[in-house]
Write a protein that holds these residues in place. Structure first.
Motif, PDB file in Angstrom:
ATOM      1  N   ARG A 142       0.834  -1.984   5.874  1.00  0.00           N
ATOM      2  CA  ARG A 142       0.597  -2.101   7.891  1.00  0.00           C
ATOM      3  C   ARG A 142       1.872  -3.300   8.234  1.00  0.00           C
ATOM      4  O   ARG A 142       2.318  -2.491   9.766  1.00  0.00           O
ATOM      5  CB  ARG A 142      -0.931  -2.939   7.761  1.00  0.00           C
ATOM      6  N   VAL A 143       2.431  -3.810   7.802  1.00  0.00           N
ATOM      7  CA  VAL A 143       3.163  -4.374   7.964  1.00  0.00           C
ATOM      8  C   VAL A 143       4.699  -4.077   8.512  1.00  0.00           C
ATOM      9  O   VAL A 143       5.252  -3.848   9.044  1.00  0.00           O
ATOM     10  CB  VAL A 143       3.494  -6.065   7.812  1.00  0.00           C
ATOM     11  N   THR A 144       5.027  -3.044   6.622  1.00  0.00           N
ATOM     12  CA  THR A 144       5.673  -2.066   6.368  1.00  0.00           C
ATOM     13  C   THR A 144       6.256  -1.103   7.938  1.00  0.00           C
ATOM     14  O   THR A 144       7.086  -0.690   8.368  1.00  0.00           O
ATOM     15  CB  THR A 144       5.850  -1.979   5.063  1.00  0.00           C
ATOM     16  N   GLU A 151       8.701   1.224  12.316  1.00  0.00           N
ATOM     17  CA  GLU A 151       8.881   1.923  13.974  1.00  0.00           C
ATOM     18  C   GLU A 151       9.519   1.510  14.904  1.00  0.00           C
ATOM     19  O   GLU A 151       9.717   2.095  15.967  1.00  0.00           O
ATOM     20  CB  GLU A 151       7.033   2.197  14.468  1.00  0.00           C
ATOM     21  N   TYR A 152       9.762   0.122  14.248  1.00  0.00           N
ATOM     22  CA  TYR A 152      11.141  -0.259  15.012  1.00  0.00           C
ATOM     23  C   TYR A 152      12.496   0.073  14.752  1.00  0.00           C
ATOM     24  O   TYR A 152      13.061   0.149  15.709  1.00  0.00           O
ATOM     25  CB  TYR A 152      11.142  -1.987  15.709  1.00  0.00           C
ATOM     26  N   PHE A 153      12.695  -0.386  13.431  1.00  0.00           N
ATOM     27  CA  PHE A 153      13.515  -0.047  12.754  1.00  0.00           C
ATOM     28  C   PHE A 153      13.808   1.125  12.111  1.00  0.00           C
ATOM     29  O   PHE A 153      15.075   1.137  11.326  1.00  0.00           O
ATOM     30  CB  PHE A 153      13.626  -0.999  11.636  1.00  0.00           C
ATOM     31  N   ARG A 208      12.253   1.232   5.585  1.00  0.00           N
ATOM     32  CA  ARG A 208      11.003   0.795   5.071  1.00  0.00           C
ATOM     33  C   ARG A 208      11.605   0.743   3.542  1.00  0.00           C
ATOM     34  O   ARG A 208      11.022   0.171   2.648  1.00  0.00           O
ATOM     35  CB  ARG A 208       9.860   2.539   4.666  1.00  0.00           C
ATOM     36  N   PRO A 209      12.568   1.147   2.539  1.00  0.00           N
ATOM     37  CA  PRO A 209      13.013   0.813   1.421  1.00  0.00           C
ATOM     38  C   PRO A 209      13.776  -0.842   1.396  1.00  0.00           C
ATOM     39  O   PRO A 209      13.481  -0.683   0.219  1.00  0.00           O
ATOM     40  CB  PRO A 209      13.896   1.906   0.413  1.00  0.00           C
ATOM     41  N   HIS A 210      13.573  -1.009   2.040  1.00  0.00           N
ATOM     42  CA  HIS A 210      14.834  -2.165   2.539  1.00  0.00           C
ATOM     43  C   HIS A 210      13.819  -3.377   3.198  1.00  0.00           C
ATOM     44  O   HIS A 210      14.705  -4.693   3.719  1.00  0.00           O
ATOM     45  CB  HIS A 210      15.736  -1.809   3.130  1.00  0.00           C
ATOM     46  N   THR A 211      12.159  -3.262   3.296  1.00  0.00           N
ATOM     47  CA  THR A 211      11.934  -4.219   4.087  1.00  0.00           C
ATOM     48  C   THR A 211      10.950  -4.801   3.031  1.00  0.00           C
ATOM     49  O   THR A 211      10.612  -4.121   2.205  1.00  0.00           O
ATOM     50  CB  THR A 211      10.621  -3.166   4.989  1.00  0.00           C
ATOM     51  N   MET A 212      10.918  -6.202   2.897  1.00  0.00           N
ATOM     52  CA  MET A 212      10.462  -7.627   2.578  1.00  0.00           C
ATOM     53  C   MET A 212       9.160  -7.777   2.961  1.00  0.00           C
ATOM     54  O   MET A 212       9.367  -8.195   4.537  1.00  0.00           O
ATOM     55  CB  MET A 212      11.325  -8.238   1.597  1.00  0.00           C
ATOM     56  N   VAL A 213       8.273  -7.694   2.861  1.00  0.00           N
ATOM     57  CA  VAL A 213       6.919  -8.366   3.313  1.00  0.00           C
ATOM     58  C   VAL A 213       6.399  -9.476   1.947  1.00  0.00           C
ATOM     59  O   VAL A 213       6.125  -8.999   0.888  1.00  0.00           O
ATOM     60  CB  VAL A 213       5.688  -7.801   3.524  1.00  0.00           C
ATOM     61  N   LEU A 214       6.048 -10.832   1.915  1.00  0.00           N
ATOM     62  CA  LEU A 214       5.769 -12.214   1.170  1.00  0.00           C
ATOM     63  C   LEU A 214       4.320 -12.470   1.571  1.00  0.00           C
ATOM     64  O   LEU A 214       4.249 -13.007   3.040  1.00  0.00           O
ATOM     65  CB  LEU A 214       6.933 -12.351   1.445  1.00  0.00           C
ATOM     66  N   ILE A 215       3.684 -12.471   1.085  1.00  0.00           N
ATOM     67  CA  ILE A 215       2.556 -12.973   0.819  1.00  0.00           C
ATOM     68  C   ILE A 215       2.705 -14.690   0.520  1.00  0.00           C
ATOM     69  O   ILE A 215       1.918 -14.377  -0.668  1.00  0.00           O
ATOM     70  CB  ILE A 215       1.527 -12.033   0.714  1.00  0.00           C
ATOM     71  N   GLU A 216       2.656 -15.514   0.674  1.00  0.00           N
ATOM     72  CA  GLU A 216       2.522 -16.749   0.335  1.00  0.00           C
ATOM     73  C   GLU A 216       0.747 -17.583   0.526  1.00  0.00           C
ATOM     74  O   GLU A 216       1.185 -18.138   1.863  1.00  0.00           O
ATOM     75  CB  GLU A 216       4.052 -17.607   0.535  1.00  0.00           C
TER      76      GLU A 216
END
Length: 70
Positions: free
Chosen positions: A24-26, A31-33, A38-46
């Protein structure tokens, strides 16, 4: 490259919930960028261990009822 770092209490989310958040974050960031991001988006859940975070001198420990199952 968009980068999002999300910190949650340890064991608060299931693997499926984390995967859903990542997707969902990706989607939101594309939508903005644009779709090119998409292939360069990093979502890190710590996951932060119990007692490893707090606010206003109060140390937090996640209640058992809030822990994710599975």
């Amino acid at each position: 490259m968009p980068f999002v770092n999300i910190k949650t209490p340890e064991a608060a989310l299931t693997r499926a919930q984390k995967e859903d958040i990542i997707h969902r974050v990706t989607d939101m960031l594309t939508e903005y960028f644009s779709e090119a991001a998409r292939p360069h988006t990093m979502v890190l859940i710590e996951e932060v261990r119990d007692g490893g975070y707090g606010r206003a001198d109060e140390v937090y420990v996640i209640p058992e009822a809030w822990r994710a199952e599975g």
